[in-house]
Design a protein around this motif. Structure first.
Motif, PDB file in Angstrom:
ATOM      1  N   TYR A 218       0.837  -1.210   0.000  1.00 51.98           N
ATOM      2  CA  TYR A 218       0.000   0.000   0.000  1.00 51.98           C
ATOM      3  C   TYR A 218       0.870   1.259   0.000  1.00 51.98           C
ATOM      4  O   TYR A 218       0.619   2.211  -0.749  1.00 51.98           O
ATOM      5  N   ASN A 219       1.908   1.260   0.817  1.00 54.05           N
ATOM      6  CA  ASN A 219       2.821   2.410   0.857  1.00 54.05           C
ATOM      7  C   ASN A 219       3.565   2.577  -0.462  1.00 54.05           C
ATOM      8  O   ASN A 219       3.796   3.703  -0.917  1.00 54.05           O
ATOM      9  N   LEU A 220       3.942   1.452  -1.093  1.00 51.78           N
ATOM     10  CA  LEU A 220       4.623   1.535  -2.383  1.00 51.78           C
ATOM     11  C   LEU A 220       3.713   2.119  -3.453  1.00 51.78           C
ATOM     12  O   LEU A 220       4.147   2.906  -4.293  1.00 51.78           O
ATOM     13  N   MET A 221       2.440   1.742  -3.434  1.00 51.09           N
ATOM     14  CA  MET A 221       1.492   2.241  -4.435  1.00 51.09           C
ATOM     15  C   MET A 221       1.284   3.741  -4.312  1.00 51.09           C
ATOM     16  O   MET A 221       0.980   4.415  -5.297  1.00 51.09           O
ATOM     17  N   GLN A 222       1.441   4.271  -3.101  1.00 52.49           N
ATOM     18  CA  GLN A 222       1.244   5.700  -2.897  1.00 52.49           C
ATOM     19  C   GLN A 222       2.551   6.480  -2.987  1.00 52.49           C
ATOM     20  O   GLN A 222       2.537   7.707  -2.872  1.00 52.49           O
ATOM     21  N   SER A 223       3.661   5.785  -3.214  1.00 56.59           N
ATOM     22  CA  SER A 223       4.967   6.447  -3.254  1.00 56.59           C
ATOM     23  C   SER A 223       5.255   6.996  -4.648  1.00 56.59           C
ATOM     24  O   SER A 223       4.452   6.873  -5.572  1.00 56.59           O
ATOM     25  N   SER A 224       6.436   7.574  -4.795  1.00 55.93           N
ATOM     26  CA  SER A 224       6.856   8.152  -6.078  1.00 55.93           C
ATOM     27  C   SER A 224       7.692   7.180  -6.896  1.00 55.93           C
ATOM     28  O   SER A 224       8.288   7.571  -7.898  1.00 55.93           O
ATOM     29  N   ALA A 225       7.737   5.899  -6.492  1.00 57.37           N
ATOM     30  CA  ALA A 225       8.583   4.912  -7.179  1.00 57.37           C
ATOM     31  C   ALA A 225       7.804   4.123  -8.218  1.00 57.37           C
ATOM     32  O   ALA A 225       8.136   2.973  -8.513  1.00 57.37           O
ATOM     33  N   PRO A 397      -4.743   1.780  -4.821  1.00 55.20           N
ATOM     34  CA  PRO A 397      -4.238   1.305  -3.523  1.00 55.20           C
ATOM     35  C   PRO A 397      -5.333   1.075  -2.497  1.00 55.20           C
ATOM     36  O   PRO A 397      -5.169   0.260  -1.584  1.00 55.20           O
ATOM     37  N   LEU A 398      -6.476   1.762  -2.645  1.00 55.30           N
ATOM     38  CA  LEU A 398      -7.561   1.576  -1.684  1.00 55.30           C
ATOM     39  C   LEU A 398      -8.139   0.164  -1.752  1.00 55.30           C
ATOM     40  O   LEU A 398      -8.786  -0.288  -0.799  1.00 55.30           O
ATOM     41  N   GLU A 439     -19.448   4.953  -4.693  1.00 53.28           N
ATOM     42  CA  GLU A 439     -18.990   5.241  -6.056  1.00 53.28           C
ATOM     43  C   GLU A 439     -18.463   6.665  -6.171  1.00 53.28           C
ATOM     44  O   GLU A 439     -17.454   6.920  -6.836  1.00 53.28           O
ATOM     45  N   GLN A 440     -19.113   7.592  -5.496  1.00 51.57           N
ATOM     46  CA  GLN A 440     -18.689   8.992  -5.536  1.00 51.57           C
ATOM     47  C   GLN A 440     -17.362   9.182  -4.811  1.00 51.57           C
ATOM     48  O   GLN A 440     -16.446   9.825  -5.335  1.00 51.57           O
ATOM     49  N   VAL A 441     -17.245   8.628  -3.610  1.00 48.10           N
ATOM     50  CA  VAL A 441     -16.035   8.842  -2.803  1.00 48.10           C
ATOM     51  C   VAL A 441     -14.843   8.090  -3.385  1.00 48.10           C
ATOM     52  O   VAL A 441     -13.771   8.653  -3.593  1.00 48.10           O
ATOM     53  N   LEU A 442     -15.018   6.790  -3.670  1.00 49.23           N
ATOM     54  CA  LEU A 442     -13.905   5.996  -4.192  1.00 49.23           C
ATOM     55  C   LEU A 442     -13.599   6.334  -5.641  1.00 49.23           C
ATOM     56  O   LEU A 442     -12.443   6.287  -6.066  1.00 49.23           O
ATOM     57  N   GLY A 443     -14.655   6.674  -6.397  1.00 50.00           N
ATOM     58  CA  GLY A 443     -14.442   7.000  -7.806  1.00 50.00           C
ATOM     59  C   GLY A 443     -13.613   8.254  -7.999  1.00 50.00           C
ATOM     60  O   GLY A 443     -12.894   8.386  -8.998  1.00 50.00           O
ATOM     61  N   GLN A 444     -13.700   9.199  -7.074  1.00 51.99           N
ATOM     62  CA  GLN A 444     -12.950  10.447  -7.190  1.00 51.99           C
ATOM     63  C   GLN A 444     -11.667  10.444  -6.363  1.00 51.99           C
ATOM     64  O   GLN A 444     -10.933  11.428  -6.366  1.00 51.99           O
ATOM     65  N   ALA A 445     -11.403   9.354  -5.658  1.00 52.07           N
ATOM     66  CA  ALA A 445     -10.202   9.291  -4.819  1.00 52.07           C
ATOM     67  C   ALA A 445      -8.960   9.157  -5.688  1.00 52.07           C
ATOM     68  O   ALA A 445      -8.926   8.349  -6.619  1.00 52.07           O
ATOM     69  N   THR A 446      -7.956   9.949  -5.405  1.00 52.54           N
ATOM     70  CA  THR A 446      -6.694   9.867  -6.130  1.00 52.54           C
ATOM     71  C   THR A 446      -5.829   8.757  -5.542  1.00 52.54           C
ATOM     72  O   THR A 446      -6.127   8.211  -4.483  1.00 52.54           O
ATOM     73  N   ARG A 447      -4.740   8.447  -6.240  1.00 56.94           N
ATOM     74  CA  ARG A 447      -3.842   7.389  -5.777  1.00 56.94           C
ATOM     75  C   ARG A 447      -3.246   7.721  -4.415  1.00 56.94           C
ATOM     76  O   ARG A 447      -3.016   6.839  -3.587  1.00 56.94           O
ATOM     77  N   ALA A 448      -3.001   9.005  -4.161  1.00 58.57           N
ATOM     78  CA  ALA A 448      -2.339   9.401  -2.914  1.00 58.57           C
ATOM     79  C   ALA A 448      -3.316   9.624  -1.768  1.00 58.57           C
ATOM     80  O   ALA A 448      -2.895   9.946  -0.656  1.00 58.57           O
ATOM     81  N   LYS A 449      -4.607   9.443  -2.001  1.00 62.25           N
ATOM     82  CA  LYS A 449      -5.588   9.701  -0.944  1.00 62.25           C
ATOM     83  C   LYS A 449      -5.518   8.612   0.108  1.00 62.25           C
ATOM     84  O   LYS A 449      -5.596   7.418  -0.198  1.00 62.25           O
ATOM     85  N   ASP A 450      -5.402   9.026   1.352  1.00 57.32           N
ATOM     86  CA  ASP A 450      -5.238   8.070   2.437  1.00 57.32           C
ATOM     87  C   ASP A 450      -6.576   7.426   2.790  1.00 57.32           C
ATOM     88  O   ASP A 450      -7.650   8.031   2.620  1.00 57.32           O
TER      89      ASP A 450
END
Length: 721
Positions: A218-225, A397-398, A439-450
């Motif tokens: 999960y941390n890797l998916m939200q990282s810059s790598a 990542p969610l 659908e609204q919350v997860l659909g608009q969530a970005t990759r970096a959203k915790d």
């Protein structure tokens, strides 16, 4: 390197001098991925020497040897090194290096070899190995038994600053998970014929998760790598979906011990010894306490199941639904018991079915992450771009926070049920609102959203906004399926709303209203009698006189008169001495609809009625014009015949648009247009809610709009008056 040099190369590889071996194996790693070279190398006995180097050397010589074997396996050659009685010693040596060696270049090569070793069993096109269990997860079991910390240390490498090592560690984990799934049972067939998989793969996955695998990935998916780890991360994401689908496809069967244990844990966590005394007499309560340890007739329905046979209610969600429900209850046991206690105090029709709500949230998440489409996904076919939004669509990542999302979605279900005062018959409506919310919350969530932000948003999303969003989505569905029919309904409703507002505005005119009537301030220099037209052009006014205007009952004349003060009872129509024939009016002009005038003209009605306030000057006016014949030139010109100064912006809008509508002209003020839009939208939404939900997606029924046949009818009919 030329194939003719292979004998000399092998001689140097077998040398007792470390420098000669190091140089030889360094050259070997750059040439061995050539199939022709590799074939001669293997036929010349190179595998035996290479194995000896891996087993006995260290430092760079060992690193180059591992890299050479890895590249040889990449071209699908050299697998004989893992055959025979000595193969297990080689695997154990590689596992030992991963556990005990700190050098990054050695760890990279060792993990790369294990990735190939584990993954080699997953291709059906390759020949069956001579030694059973030579490949796959089984090949590692003897070595892992010697080094039980192996999996933990591999997962720790996911936090390495070296991206290549991190990628190799994740690829090894992916290969292990894939092999565990594929080798444990045959691929699942359609529901009803799903072969019962063993428990080995499930236990293995849980072991990896307990070691912190999910958090690390999960941390890797939200990282810059992302650029360096894209493919193994996407493969892990795809494997996660495969696991969810596999659990979903497992039918809940009470003949299986783990399924019985899961259901029993639900029952025990619900505090079954606490009887439900709602609506019971004292005798009934005493009897319930006596028989609470025997058989409760609502043993499962009190938990929110529809029947007393809960296994069949997992038909849609499969074992995944049972996992989610038991996981929620295990982590929130006190809250679960409190919730059941609260529901038992309510009438039966108002109770929220907890179990059914959990299953609904599970399927909502299942559809939101498109788990069913995992078979059509190819992680190797994706290419990363510089566009952040495109990458956000690839990486979810969610998905790895499934349990937390299920709990947050279930709490949102309870909140919406309570706020809407829903009843049992409204279950599907609440489930639909929760689906739209997720659908609204997860659909608009970005990759970096915790995940914590998502939980807060699900818990705090405004119910009114959610209903508006539902209506917008429903409207879009209608537009897609009904097309021109919908536009026709809109036009009809807009015309009806316009007529409704016209009647309301005209009714205001029939009731009559008070207006300011500014007169010249003679202290400012005015001399003699001034006309009303000259008064309009002056800039200093006093507010003492008032004017009352009212439309006649036949809507043909506008009556008005001036008064020295405002009286409590509105003047009767007979007392208004002046009148204007509406048929003579040529136009009505006002500054009420001019830009930026709203704030300036909207003065308080209460203050405007105070004649002694010198600063309350009217800024909004309505001027009525009529045609007059000025002379012999024969041309008509307009002349103002009445000017009204409204005491508020709302009054100005009512009278201006009312007069315009009386003259069959369109309203022009924003207040009237907003009212027309509001009325038409309400009418439209009421009509939408009267249509069955299925119609939004199925379109008009077959035969709708067809003219009935007149076959068999004659002209012998009459109308009943």
């Amino acid at each position: 390197m030329d194939q003719a040099d292979i004998p000399a190369l092998l001689a140097r590889l077998a040398s007792d001098e470390d420098a000669a071996r190091k140089m030889a194996v360094f050259k070997l790693q750059s040439s061995i991925n050539d199939p022709a070279f590799a074939d001669v190398f293997i036929s010349s006995g190179g595998l035996i020497i290479l194995r000896r180097l891996i087993m006995s050397t260290g430092g760079n010589t060992l690193a180059y040897s591992l890299q050479s074997l890895s590249r040889l396996l990449e071209v699908d050659m050299g697998w004989d090194i893992f055959e025979g009685p000595a193969a297990s010693d080689l695997v154990e040596r590689i596992v030992e290096l991963i556990v005990t060696n700190p050098l990054v270049n050695i760890l990279r090569g060792a993990m790369s070899i294990l990735v190939a070793l584990v993954g080699h069993s997953q291709s059906g096109s390759r020949p069956v190995p001579r030694t059973p269990g030579a490949y796959g997860l089984r090949a590692l079991k003897p070595a892992v038994a010697v080094y039980p910390q192996f999996f933990e240390l591999v997962i720790q490498q996911l936090q390495s600053a070296d991206h290549a090592l991190c990628a190799n560690a994740l690829m090894l984990i992916n290969a292990l998970i894939r092999d565990a799934i594929s080798s444990d049972s045959a691929p699942p067939t359609p529901k009803g014929a799903v072969p019962v998989p063993g428990e080995e793969w499930s236990k293995f996955i849980k072991r990896l998760q307990d070691l912190g695998l999910i958090k690390a990935v999960y941390n890797l998916m939200q990282s810059s790598a992302l650029q360096d780890l894209a493919h193994p991360l996407l493969e892990f994401q795809s494997l996660t979906k495969s696991l969810l689908k596999r659990w979903h496809d497992v039918r809940v069967d009470l003949e299986r011990p783990e399924h019985r244990r899961a259901l029993k844990s639900l029952h025990l966590a619900s505090a079954p010894d606490r009887p439900n005394t709602n609506g019971m007499t004292k005798d009934d309560t005493a009897e319930a306490k006596k028989g609470s340890r025997r058989h409760n007739p609502e043993k499962w329905r009190r938990l929110g199941f529809e029947t007393e046979s809960p296994a069949q209610e997992f038909e849609v969600t499969g074992f995944l639904g049972m996992m989610d429900l038991t996981d929620y209850v295990r982590k929130n046991e006190d809250g679960f018991q409190k919730l059941l206690l609260e529901q038992s105090a309510r009438p039966l029709r108002e109770r929220c079915p907890v179990a059914r709500a959990s299953l609904a949230v599970t399927m909502t998440l299942y559809e939101q992450f498109e788990v069913d489409k995992v078979e059509f996904e190819d992680p190797r076919g994706h290419q990363l771009s510089d566009d952040i939004k495109s990458n956000d669509k690839l990486f979810r990542p969610l998905l790895l926070q499934w349990s937390r999302l299920h709990t947050a979605g279930l709490h949102a279900f309870f909140r919406i049920w309570k706020s809407t005062m829903a009843e049992q018959n409204d279950f599907e409506k609440v489930a639909e609102l929760v689906r739209i919310l997720i659908e609204q919350v997860l659909g608009q969530a970005t990759r970096a959203k915790d995940a914590l932000e998502v939980e807060d948003e699900l818990a705090e999303y405004d119910y009114t906004r959610l209903r508006e969003l539902q209506m917008d989505l429903l409207e879009m569905s209608f537009e897609d399926n009904w097309g021109q029919h919908l536009y026709q309904v809109r036009d009809e409703l807009k015309n009806e709303a316009l007529q409704f507002v016209k009647e309301q505005r005209i009714r205001c005119l029939l009731e009559g209203s008070w207006f300011f009537r500014p007169t010249p301030n003679r202290a400012a220099g005015g001399v003699g009698q001034e006309t009303e037209n000259s008064v309009v052009k002056r800039k200093t006014f006093t507010l003492t006189p008032w004017r009352f205007a009212r439309l006649s009952h036949n809507k043909r004349f506008l009556h008005y008169a001036d008064f020295a003060e405002q009286v409590n009872a509105d003047p009767a129509l007979e007392s208004l001495t002046e009148k204007i024939d509406l048929s003579t009016i040529s136009s009505v002009v006002s500054n009420v609809s001019a830009p930026n005038e709203d704030a300036r003209s909207a003065s308080s009605n209460a203050t405007a009625k105070t004649p002694s306030a010198p600063n309350n000057r009217p800024t909004t006016k309505i001027t009525v014009y009529s045609f007059t014949n000025p002379g012999d030139d024969g041309g008509d010109e307009e002349k103002p015949i009445l000017t009204l100064y409204p005491t508020s912006h709302s009054l100005a809008s009512e009278w201006l648009d009312g007069l315009l509508m009386l003259l069959n002209q369109a309203p022009i003020t924003s207040e009237t247009n907003k009212l027309v839009h509001l009325v038409s939208e309400y009418g439209f939404k009421i009509r939408m809610l009267n249509v069955k939900f299925e119609a939004a997606y199925n379109g008009p029924p077959v035969g709708a709009g067809e003219v009935p046949s007149r076959a068999g009818l004659d002209e012998d009919y009459y109308y009943e008056v």
